[in-house]
Design a protein around this motif. Structure first.
Motif, PDB file in Angstrom:
ATOM      1  N   VAL A 158     -27.905  35.365  13.060  1.00  0.00           N
ATOM      2  CA  VAL A 158     -27.429  35.090  13.115  1.00  0.00           C
ATOM      3  C   VAL A 158     -28.361  33.412  14.017  1.00  0.00           C
ATOM      4  O   VAL A 158     -27.756  34.402  15.253  1.00  0.00           O
ATOM      5  CB  VAL A 158     -26.341  33.712  12.626  1.00  0.00           C
ATOM      6  CG1 VAL A 158     -25.930  32.444  12.105  1.00  0.00           C
ATOM      7  CG2 VAL A 158     -25.320  34.232  11.805  1.00  0.00           C
ATOM      8  N   ILE A 159     -28.790  33.166  13.859  1.00  0.00           N
ATOM      9  CA  ILE A 159     -29.531  32.305  14.783  1.00  0.00           C
ATOM     10  C   ILE A 159     -28.707  30.526  14.392  1.00  0.00           C
ATOM     11  O   ILE A 159     -29.091  29.577  13.180  1.00  0.00           O
ATOM     12  CB  ILE A 159     -30.953  31.953  15.172  1.00  0.00           C
ATOM     13  CG1 ILE A 159     -31.378  32.848  16.026  1.00  0.00           C
ATOM     14  CG2 ILE A 159     -31.411  30.597  16.412  1.00  0.00           C
ATOM     15  CD1 ILE A 159     -32.738  33.322  16.102  1.00  0.00           C
ATOM     16  N   SER A 160     -27.764  29.787  15.393  1.00  0.00           N
ATOM     17  CA  SER A 160     -27.277  28.373  14.560  1.00  0.00           C
ATOM     18  C   SER A 160     -27.844  27.717  15.319  1.00  0.00           C
ATOM     19  O   SER A 160     -27.528  27.781  16.591  1.00  0.00           O
ATOM     20  CB  SER A 160     -26.082  28.720  14.626  1.00  0.00           C
ATOM     21  OG  SER A 160     -24.921  27.737  14.836  1.00  0.00           O
ATOM     22  N   GLU A 161     -27.919  26.200  15.303  1.00  0.00           N
ATOM     23  CA  GLU A 161     -27.909  24.943  16.346  1.00  0.00           C
ATOM     24  C   GLU A 161     -26.888  23.928  15.404  1.00  0.00           C
ATOM     25  O   GLU A 161     -27.582  22.852  14.451  1.00  0.00           O
ATOM     26  CB  GLU A 161     -29.880  24.178  15.679  1.00  0.00           C
ATOM     27  CG  GLU A 161     -30.239  25.112  16.093  1.00  0.00           C
ATOM     28  CD  GLU A 161     -31.561  24.968  16.571  1.00  0.00           C
ATOM     29  OE1 GLU A 161     -32.572  24.844  16.872  1.00  0.00           O
ATOM     30  OE2 GLU A 161     -32.326  24.737  15.048  1.00  0.00           O
ATOM     31  N   PRO A 162     -25.736  24.270  15.501  1.00  0.00           N
ATOM     32  CA  PRO A 162     -24.956  23.598  14.771  1.00  0.00           C
ATOM     33  C   PRO A 162     -24.503  21.998  15.127  1.00  0.00           C
ATOM     34  O   PRO A 162     -25.216  21.770  16.361  1.00  0.00           O
ATOM     35  CB  PRO A 162     -23.382  24.271  15.566  1.00  0.00           C
ATOM     36  CG  PRO A 162     -23.779  24.494  16.737  1.00  0.00           C
ATOM     37  CD  PRO A 162     -25.259  25.017  16.788  1.00  0.00           C
ATOM     38  N   GLN A 163     -23.681  21.565  14.519  1.00  0.00           N
ATOM     39  CA  GLN A 163     -23.835  19.474  14.812  1.00  0.00           C
ATOM     40  C   GLN A 163     -22.292  19.650  15.505  1.00  0.00           C
ATOM     41  O   GLN A 163     -21.318  20.479  15.037  1.00  0.00           O
ATOM     42  CB  GLN A 163     -23.679  19.001  14.054  1.00  0.00           C
ATOM     43  CG  GLN A 163     -25.355  18.698  12.750  1.00  0.00           C
ATOM     44  CD  GLN A 163     -25.525  17.774  13.840  1.00  0.00           C
ATOM     45  OE1 GLN A 163     -25.891  16.863  13.856  1.00  0.00           O
ATOM     46  NE2 GLN A 163     -26.714  18.243  14.254  1.00  0.00           N
ATOM     47  N   ASP A 205     -21.566   6.665  21.828  1.00  0.00           N
ATOM     48  CA  ASP A 205     -22.434   7.458  22.185  1.00  0.00           C
ATOM     49  C   ASP A 205     -23.208   8.679  22.536  1.00  0.00           C
ATOM     50  O   ASP A 205     -23.818   9.253  21.792  1.00  0.00           O
ATOM     51  CB  ASP A 205     -23.170   6.362  23.772  1.00  0.00           C
ATOM     52  CG  ASP A 205     -21.754   4.509  23.371  1.00  0.00           C
ATOM     53  OD1 ASP A 205     -22.714   4.011  21.604  1.00  0.00           O
ATOM     54  OD2 ASP A 205     -21.543   4.113  23.781  1.00  0.00           O
ATOM     55  N   GLY A 206     -21.864   9.059  22.604  1.00  0.00           N
ATOM     56  CA  GLY A 206     -22.335  11.321  23.436  1.00  0.00           C
ATOM     57  C   GLY A 206     -22.600  11.827  21.886  1.00  0.00           C
ATOM     58  O   GLY A 206     -23.562  12.468  21.693  1.00  0.00           O
ATOM     59  N   PHE A 207     -21.824  11.367  20.906  1.00  0.00           N
ATOM     60  CA  PHE A 207     -22.002  11.594  19.518  1.00  0.00           C
ATOM     61  C   PHE A 207     -23.101  11.637  19.105  1.00  0.00           C
ATOM     62  O   PHE A 207     -23.795  12.811  18.864  1.00  0.00           O
ATOM     63  CB  PHE A 207     -20.896  11.654  18.623  1.00  0.00           C
ATOM     64  CG  PHE A 207     -20.742  12.450  17.184  1.00  0.00           C
ATOM     65  CD1 PHE A 207     -20.617  13.567  17.360  1.00  0.00           C
ATOM     66  CD2 PHE A 207     -21.837  12.033  16.515  1.00  0.00           C
ATOM     67  CE1 PHE A 207     -20.068  13.705  16.414  1.00  0.00           C
ATOM     68  CE2 PHE A 207     -21.575  12.623  14.978  1.00  0.00           C
ATOM     69  CZ  PHE A 207     -21.218  13.495  14.985  1.00  0.00           C
ATOM     70  N   ASP A 208     -23.373  10.638  19.088  1.00  0.00           N
ATOM     71  CA  ASP A 208     -25.019  10.036  18.115  1.00  0.00           C
ATOM     72  C   ASP A 208     -26.124  11.021  19.134  1.00  0.00           C
ATOM     73  O   ASP A 208     -27.068  11.698  18.479  1.00  0.00           O
ATOM     74  CB  ASP A 208     -25.455   8.327  18.289  1.00  0.00           C
ATOM     75  CG  ASP A 208     -24.188   8.176  17.541  1.00  0.00           C
ATOM     76  OD1 ASP A 208     -23.906   8.825  16.465  1.00  0.00           O
ATOM     77  OD2 ASP A 208     -24.604   6.956  16.683  1.00  0.00           O
ATOM     78  N   ASP A 209     -25.554  10.975  20.589  1.00  0.00           N
ATOM     79  CA  ASP A 209     -27.263  11.666  21.498  1.00  0.00           C
ATOM     80  C   ASP A 209     -26.486  13.405  20.448  1.00  0.00           C
ATOM     81  O   ASP A 209     -28.428  13.963  20.659  1.00  0.00           O
ATOM     82  CB  ASP A 209     -26.905  11.099  22.629  1.00  0.00           C
ATOM     83  CG  ASP A 209     -27.685  11.443  23.616  1.00  0.00           C
ATOM     84  OD1 ASP A 209     -28.772  11.574  23.035  1.00  0.00           O
ATOM     85  OD2 ASP A 209     -27.881  12.698  24.290  1.00  0.00           O
ATOM     86  N   LEU A 210     -25.400  13.611  21.153  1.00  0.00           N
ATOM     87  CA  LEU A 210     -25.830  15.250  21.147  1.00  0.00           C
ATOM     88  C   LEU A 210     -26.081  15.422  19.717  1.00  0.00           C
ATOM     89  O   LEU A 210     -26.514  16.983  18.869  1.00  0.00           O
ATOM     90  CB  LEU A 210     -24.351  15.450  20.777  1.00  0.00           C
ATOM     91  CG  LEU A 210     -23.989  16.816  20.914  1.00  0.00           C
ATOM     92  CD1 LEU A 210     -24.322  17.779  21.856  1.00  0.00           C
ATOM     93  CD2 LEU A 210     -22.492  17.435  21.502  1.00  0.00           C
ATOM     94  N   SER A 211     -26.066  14.298  18.185  1.00  0.00           N
ATOM     95  CA  SER A 211     -25.784  14.934  16.861  1.00  0.00           C
ATOM     96  C   SER A 211     -27.564  15.345  16.430  1.00  0.00           C
ATOM     97  O   SER A 211     -28.044  15.143  15.514  1.00  0.00           O
ATOM     98  CB  SER A 211     -25.084  14.651  15.797  1.00  0.00           C
ATOM     99  OG  SER A 211     -25.489  13.103  16.159  1.00  0.00           O
ATOM    100  N   THR A 212     -27.822  14.873  17.443  1.00  0.00           N
ATOM    101  CA  THR A 212     -29.765  14.124  17.504  1.00  0.00           C
ATOM    102  C   THR A 212     -30.446  15.304  17.783  1.00  0.00           C
ATOM    103  O   THR A 212     -32.054  15.308  18.101  1.00  0.00           O
ATOM    104  CB  THR A 212     -30.171  13.037  16.917  1.00  0.00           C
ATOM    105  OG1 THR A 212     -30.057  12.156  18.817  1.00  0.00           O
ATOM    106  CG2 THR A 212     -29.434  12.206  16.837  1.00  0.00           C
ATOM    107  N   LYS A 213     -30.223  15.377  19.257  1.00  0.00           N
ATOM    108  CA  LYS A 213     -31.649  16.385  20.273  1.00  0.00           C
ATOM    109  C   LYS A 213     -30.739  17.971  20.539  1.00  0.00           C
ATOM    110  O   LYS A 213     -29.440  18.332  20.008  1.00  0.00           O
ATOM    111  CB  LYS A 213     -31.114  15.788  21.260  1.00  0.00           C
ATOM    112  CG  LYS A 213     -31.233  14.247  21.932  1.00  0.00           C
ATOM    113  CD  LYS A 213     -31.077  13.763  23.433  1.00  0.00           C
ATOM    114  CE  LYS A 213     -31.855  12.140  23.297  1.00  0.00           C
ATOM    115  NZ  LYS A 213     -31.859  11.628  24.221  1.00  0.00           N
ATOM    116  N   PRO A 245     -15.568  25.148  19.296  1.00  0.00           N
ATOM    117  CA  PRO A 245     -15.328  25.167  17.774  1.00  0.00           C
ATOM    118  C   PRO A 245     -16.867  25.935  16.816  1.00  0.00           C
ATOM    119  O   PRO A 245     -16.246  26.139  16.372  1.00  0.00           O
ATOM    120  CB  PRO A 245     -16.055  23.784  16.611  1.00  0.00           C
ATOM    121  CG  PRO A 245     -15.321  22.091  18.701  1.00  0.00           C
ATOM    122  CD  PRO A 245     -15.852  23.121  19.737  1.00  0.00           C
ATOM    123  N   ALA A 246     -18.041  25.759  17.780  1.00  0.00           N
ATOM    124  CA  ALA A 246     -19.779  26.889  16.945  1.00  0.00           C
ATOM    125  C   ALA A 246     -18.891  27.907  17.650  1.00  0.00           C
ATOM    126  O   ALA A 246     -18.712  28.467  16.119  1.00  0.00           O
ATOM    127  CB  ALA A 246     -20.569  25.851  17.530  1.00  0.00           C
TER     128      ALA A 246
END
Length: 256
Positions: free
Chosen positions: A214-219, A230-238, A46-47
């Motif tokens: 562009v440099i991007s660090e997407p959610q 569980d994985g979503f919370d981890d991926l969205s904060t690291k 998606p990114a």
């Protein structure tokens, strides 16, 4: 070259040099994992598509297309897509997915690409450059096959993530390789990736004739929260992957 998912910290850093990155040996297992998982289906692809934007009518090279999920998504958005990969097994799966309306080529990103100068409006390189120690020749080829003003859209392992993969920590400012055993479909496969500091990535783009857009660090896609809580919370904060859009600058010819 196929795409890669994230590398869990539990993977052993023990792979030897033989048969590393042998996507032919696990093409079907990888394609199945890649299809609907959190990191690829709800974050990286998606990114990449968001960065690509409106590609209707664009000539797009999918460099390292793997089994073709990104290729298919770009085609469905109206692009005229060509796919290349170094794995015959992955290309066979891509052909099953895409049919005969997408050109697919067996090609190594370390060698000259089988295309004319300026053949493409966009090149997408999804999770492939971190397989290469030296980006220079590959980026020069991407620049050659892009028209002036064309875009290169890239995702790679985030340098912060790669730096923290091993303890004790490596030299962040050096280009270093690391190996691990990847468990996929019940099979352990040796893999080797290369890590670079951020400034070395940017320098490689500019040296090859690209301007940074562009440099991007997407959610991740919010739809993944319910599917992978569980994985979503981890991926969205690291940090996981880092994304670039760079533009092929016009060649500058000096006075005769």
């Amino acid at each position: 070259m196929g795409q890669a998912t994230d590398i869990p910290e539990s993977f052993a850093d023990s792979a030897g040099p033989a048969r590393v990155n042998d996507y032919d040996s696990f093409a079907e297992a990888y394609a199945a994992e890649n299809e609907n998982n959190l990191v690829n289906a709800y974050y990286e692809r998606p990114a990449m598509l968001a960065l690509a934007g409106d590609v209707a009518g664009h000539r797009v090279l999918d460099a390292g297309c793997g089994s073709g999920p990104l290729t298919a998504a770009l085609r469905d958005r109206g692009a005229v897509v060509t796919g290349i990969d170094a794995s015959a097994g992955m290309l066979a799966l891509a052909r099953q997915r895409l049919g005969d309306d997408v050109a697919l080529h067996l090609a190594d990103l370390g060698e000259r690409l089988p295309f004319k100068d300026g053949a493409f409006d966009d090149v997408v390189a999804s999770l492939v450059l971190h397989y290469l120690e030296n980006w220079g020749p590959t980026l020069a080829e991407f620049r050659r096959v892009l028209r002036p003003g064309g875009r290169l859209i890239v995702s790679v392992d985030h340098p912060v993530t790669a730096y923290t993969f091993r303890d004790p920590r490596p030299d962040y400012f050096a280009t270093t390789s690391y190996t691990f055993d990847w468990m996929l479909g019940g099979q352990s496969t040796p893999m080797r990736l290369w890590r670079k500091p951020l400034h070395a990535m940017i320098d490689a783009f500019t040296t090859a004739g690209f301007g940074l857009s562009v440099i991007s660090e997407p959610q991740p896609d919010p739809a993944a929260r319910a599917l992978f809580p569980d994985g979503f919370d981890d991926l969205s904060t690291k940090p996981c992957f880092l994304f670039f859009v760079v533009e092929a600058l016009p060649s500058v010819t000096g006075p005769e």
